[in-house]
Design a protein around this motif. Structure first.
Motif, mmCIF file in Angstrom:
data_model
loop_
_atom_site.group_PDB
_atom_site.id
_atom_site.type_symbol
_atom_site.label_atom_id
_atom_site.label_comp_id
_atom_site.label_asym_id
_atom_site.label_seq_id
_atom_site.Cartn_x
_atom_site.Cartn_y
_atom_site.Cartn_z
ATOM 1 N N ARG A 1 27.896 39.758 -29.133
ATOM 2 C CA ARG A 1 27.387 40.379 -30.357
ATOM 3 C C ARG A 1 28.249 41.589 -30.679
ATOM 4 N N LYS A 2 28.584 41.707 -31.957
ATOM 5 C CA LYS A 2 29.370 42.842 -32.423
ATOM 6 C C LYS A 2 28.629 43.523 -33.567
ATOM 7 N N ASP A 3 28.281 44.785 -33.357
ATOM 8 C CA ASP A 3 27.647 45.596 -34.393
ATOM 9 C C ASP A 3 28.704 46.527 -34.991
ATOM 10 N N ALA A 4 28.833 46.470 -36.294
ATOM 11 C CA ALA A 4 29.849 47.270 -36.975
ATOM 12 C C ALA A 4 29.195 48.143 -38.033
ATOM 13 N N ALA A 5 29.650 49.389 -38.101
ATOM 14 C CA ALA A 5 29.139 50.276 -39.147
ATOM 15 C C ALA A 5 29.540 49.762 -40.517
ATOM 16 N N HIS A 6 30.751 49.196 -40.597
ATOM 17 C CA HIS A 6 31.225 48.618 -41.855
ATOM 18 C C HIS A 6 32.011 47.355 -41.546
ATOM 19 N N ALA A 7 31.896 46.366 -42.417
ATOM 20 C CA ALA A 7 32.650 45.121 -42.284
ATOM 21 C C ALA A 7 33.210 44.755 -43.651
ATOM 22 N N TYR A 8 34.495 44.399 -43.679
ATOM 23 C CA TYR A 8 35.176 44.071 -44.926
ATOM 24 C C TYR A 8 35.758 42.663 -44.817
ATOM 25 N N LEU A 9 35.560 41.868 -45.848
ATOM 26 C CA LEU A 9 36.125 40.520 -45.867
ATOM 27 C C LEU A 9 37.572 40.589 -46.346
ATOM 28 N N ARG A 10 38.484 40.201 -45.456
ATOM 29 C CA ARG A 10 39.898 40.149 -45.801
ATOM 30 C C ARG A 10 40.333 38.692 -45.896
ATOM 31 N N ASP A 11 41.614 38.478 -46.103
ATOM 32 C CA ASP A 11 42.147 37.123 -46.215
ATOM 33 C C ASP A 11 42.249 36.490 -44.827
ATOM 34 N N GLY A 12 41.259 35.713 -44.465
ATOM 35 C CA GLY A 12 41.275 34.991 -43.189
ATOM 36 C C GLY A 12 40.564 35.679 -42.051
ATOM 37 N N ALA B 1 26.506 45.933 -40.053
ATOM 38 C CA ALA B 1 26.562 44.476 -39.937
ATOM 39 C C ALA B 1 26.450 44.045 -38.479
ATOM 40 N N ALA B 2 25.906 42.858 -38.283
ATOM 41 C CA ALA B 2 25.777 42.278 -36.945
ATOM 42 C C ALA B 2 26.418 40.896 -36.953
ATOM 43 N N PHE B 3 27.306 40.639 -35.977
ATOM 44 C CA PHE B 3 28.000 39.359 -35.840
ATOM 45 C C PHE B 3 27.610 38.756 -34.489
ATOM 46 N N PHE B 4 26.981 37.600 -34.506
ATOM 47 C CA PHE B 4 26.588 36.896 -33.281
ATOM 48 C C PHE B 4 27.544 35.723 -33.082
ATOM 49 N N VAL B 5 28.350 35.793 -32.027
ATOM 50 C CA VAL B 5 29.345 34.765 -31.742
ATOM 51 C C VAL B 5 28.719 33.718 -30.830
ATOM 52 N N LEU B 6 28.819 32.442 -31.216
ATOM 53 C CA LEU B 6 28.207 31.339 -30.466
ATOM 54 C C LEU B 6 29.289 30.503 -29.799
ATOM 55 N N ASN B 7 28.916 29.882 -28.666
ATOM 56 C CA ASN B 7 29.824 28.945 -28.006
ATOM 57 C C ASN B 7 29.564 27.529 -28.515
ATOM 58 N N ALA B 8 30.237 26.555 -27.912
ATOM 59 C CA ALA B 8 30.112 25.170 -28.360
ATOM 60 C C ALA B 8 28.702 24.631 -28.189
ATOM 61 N N GLN B 9 27.947 25.174 -27.225
ATOM 62 C CA GLN B 9 26.576 24.712 -26.991
ATOM 63 C C GLN B 9 25.561 25.421 -27.895
#
Length: 360
Positions: free
Chosen positions: A194-205, A180-188
């Motif tokens: 960027r965070k690349d993870a071998a595995h990503a799990y959706l937890r509560d929150g 998985a790839a997570f691209f974090v954006l600022n207010a603009q």
């Protein structure tokens, strides 16, 4: 028509259907196993046993897509074989109408559809998810490159900012992602991390990331675990990312109800559910189409054109069903209408043709 003759026609249809199903299963398995082996041979940890297991687990899902054609070809083969052996000729001469000896075939088709929906579909959903996990473990970490058209991307909004999320593989009905790839954006709206993870799990929150590489300010940092806050609910993620085919038939009503309680349309899930409900009757319609081209007595070699016409009619019905299903998923027509209109039209066509030939 007596019970003995009706039972003979019924078991004749069942036997031919089983042989068609087994033969097609063997052919599809060989093709899928060959193609999968060619794609994964160079990966570390690859064995032919692993490829065999992945292909075997994928077979129920693939065969579920071929059920309408199995129903069509088995009905045609049953009626043609009965015709060639003069059994239908003798039955007609004894006063048995077409509706009577078609009843066992239609009953067999209906039961085949119920078996496909009630038994094969749940097995296919769980087995396909399992095969995806095995293949993901085989490919794990070999590619963090996420193509724009490989899987759907989602954008989450939180108090800390927006994050764009994509992955190479979606597992566990959308609640787990691989590479998985997570691209974090600022207010603009600029990418700050960027965070690349071998595995990503959706937890509560939050999203729980494992085996993470963090790219920030030109630096790369590797961490074992990380978290990204999220306001996404599992039902929203499942509705956006999960493929409806991977959800068992018995779980679909609950998923639809919960998704709609969050204000989501859930058209894809509803279309899948309505299509599965209509599948047994679609097989009955396929049987009636097969009857329009297979019951007429013809000498050897004279029925090829009629049989080809039946194959084309069945294929056209399948194409129309898939096309209308796409309209239902897009929300252009109600999902119930999209699932049932092709079935009803095909049944009316088959019944009208048989009435004209048999009683007209």
């Amino acid at each position: 028509m007596g019970w003995t003759l009706g039972r003979y026609f019924f078991f004749r249809y069942v036997t031919i259907t089983i042989w068609f199903f087994i033969g097609l299963l063997a052919l599809v398995f060989l093709i899928d196993f060959t193609e999968l082996s060619g794609r994964t041979t160079g990966l570390p940890g690859f064995t032919y046993g692993t490829a065999f297991a992945i292909s075997g687990l994928r077979m129920p899902m693939i065969m579920l897509q071929t059920v309408p054609f199995v129903g069509l070809f088995s009905a045609m083969a049953t009626l043609v074989s009965l015709n060639r052996r003069y059994e239908l000729v003798i039955a007609r001469s004894a006063g048995v109408s077409a509706w009577q000896f078609l009843l066992p075939c239609c009953t067999g088709a209906l039961l085949f559809g119920v078996l496909s929906v009630g038994v094969i579909n749940p097995i296919a959903a769980y087995a396909f998810s399992w095969s995806e996990k095995i293949e993901t473990q085989l490919r794990s970490g070999k590619s963090n490159t996420v193509s724009a058209d490989a899987e759907p991307w989602i954008r989450q909004k939180t108090s800390s900012g927006d994050t764009i999320i994509g992955a190479r593989a979606i597992l566990n009905q959308g609640l787990e992602m691989a590479d998985a790839a997570f691209f974090v954006l600022n207010a603009q709206g600029d990418i700050v991390e960027r965070k690349d993870a071998a595995h990503a799990y959706l937890r509560d929150g939050y999203w729980e990331l494992q085996d993470v590489k963090v790219f920030r300010d030109g630096n790369i940092q590797s961490v074992a675990t990380d978290r990204i806050p999220t306001d996404l609910k599992p039902e929203f993620v499942q509705e956006r990312l999960a493929r409806p085919e991977t959800i068992p038939f018995y779980d679909l009503p609950g998923k639809i109800e919960v998704a709609r309680s969050f204000g989501l349309k859930a058209n894809a899930f509803a279309m899948q559910f309505d299509s599965l409900v209509a599948l047994p009757f679609l097989l009955v319609a396929m049987t009636l189409i097969a009857a329009t081209v297979s019951m007429r007595f013809a000498r050897m070699g004279q029925s090829a054109t009629m049989i080809l016409g039946g194959v084309l009619a069945g294929f056209l019905l399948y194409v129309v069903t898939v096309l209308v299903k796409a309209f239902g998923v897009a929300g252009f027509v109600p999902t119930v209408v999209a699932a049932w209109v092709p079935v009803v039209v095909a049944m009316f066509f088959g019944v009208t043709f048989l009435l004209y030939k048999e009683d007209g």
